[in-house]
Design an enzyme around this catalytic site. Structure first.
Site, PDB file in Angstrom:
ATOM      1  N   LYS A  36       7.562   0.928  10.631  1.00 58.29           N
ATOM      2  CA  LYS A  36       8.666   1.827  10.411  1.00 58.29           C
ATOM      3  C   LYS A  36       8.214   3.226   9.986  1.00 58.29           C
ATOM      4  CE  LYS A  36      10.838  -2.099   8.268  1.00 58.29           C
ATOM      5  NZ  LYS A  36      11.269  -2.602   6.941  1.00 58.29           N
ATOM      6  N   ASP A  92      -5.165   5.267   7.429  1.00 53.80           N
ATOM      7  CA  ASP A  92      -5.710   5.031   6.096  1.00 53.80           C
ATOM      8  C   ASP A  92      -7.011   4.227   6.271  1.00 53.80           C
ATOM      9  OD1 ASP A  92      -5.706   4.887   3.285  1.00 53.80           O
ATOM     10  OD2 ASP A  92      -4.494   3.078   3.264  1.00 53.80           O
ATOM     11  N   ARG A 114      11.598   6.567   2.079  1.00 58.25           N
ATOM     12  CA  ARG A 114      11.337   7.068   3.437  1.00 58.25           C
ATOM     13  C   ARG A 114      12.186   8.290   3.749  1.00 58.25           C
ATOM     14  NH1 ARG A 114       8.337   3.045   6.121  1.00 58.25           N
ATOM     15  NH2 ARG A 114       8.841   0.902   5.555  1.00 58.25           N
TER      16      ARG A 114
END
Ligand code: IMP
Ligand code: MG
Length: 174
Positions: free
Chosen positions: A41, A101, A163
């Site tokens: 997402k 990451d 978010r």
């Protein structure tokens, strides 16, 4: 919404960078058949802004992968939660994600999509934390390189929230 936040990248800085990335992609994919594969997402806000800066006939599809639980650490164990249901053979795929990451997610998705036999596969992320890398991967397009900070906002979550915050921030200790 009462947590103390420190903005690390403002919404104006993000908008400017997204515009530049969109222009670059428009130039590079002018004679190609671009298919954006957005990784849900975390990428939904970035993708929505980026595709509006790409001045080409652009197809946009979504995949959901999972490696994070609800905490702050990624696990190397990437899974496809919602698959792509597209014949990709005629397309130049550009994977769009919020951040690289450890690199586990992007590496997995690149290999996964290459197996489907598209014309090409490249990656575009808004953020890169290169000091956290566990596997070798360098995004083809990258907005900002950042230090090892846990950030949220602009699509990135913490505990499934934040978010919707328009800038990118870190939590300040109380
Ligand atoms: P990787 O597989 O470790 O590269 O992690 C990729 C995914 O972890 C990204 O798509 C993000 O959804 C999530 N992630 C990595 N770093 C952060 C962060 O600082 N804040 C929120 N989510 C993050
Ligand atoms: Mg993600």
């Amino acid at each position: 919404m009462t947590d103390r936040k420190r903005v690390v990248i403002s919404k104006e800085e993000i908008a400017e960078k997204v515009k530049t990335l969109g222009e670059e992609i428009t130039k590079d994919y002018k004679d190609k058949n671009i298919l954006i594969v957005s990784l849900l997402k975390g990428s939904f806000v970035f993708t929505a802004d980026l595709v509006r800066e790409i001045d080409l006939m652009t197809r946009v599809e979504f995949m959901t992968t999972s490696s994070y639980g609800h905490g702050k650490e990624s696990s190397g164990n990437v899974r496809v939660v919602n698959d792509l249901h597209v014949d990709v053979k005629d397309y130049d795929i550009l994977i769009v994600d919020d951040i690289v990451d450890s690199g586990n997610t992007m590496k997995f998705v690149i290999n996964y999509l290459k197996e489907l036999g598209p014309k090409s596969v490249k990656s575009c992320v808004l953020l890169d934390k290169p000091t956290r890398r566990e596997v070798e991967i360098e995004p083809d397009y990258c907005g900002f390189t950042i230090p090892d900070l846990f950030i949220a906002g602009y699509g990135l979550n913490y505990g499934d929230y934040y978010r919707n915050i328009p800038n990118i921030f870190v939590f300040e200790d109380k």
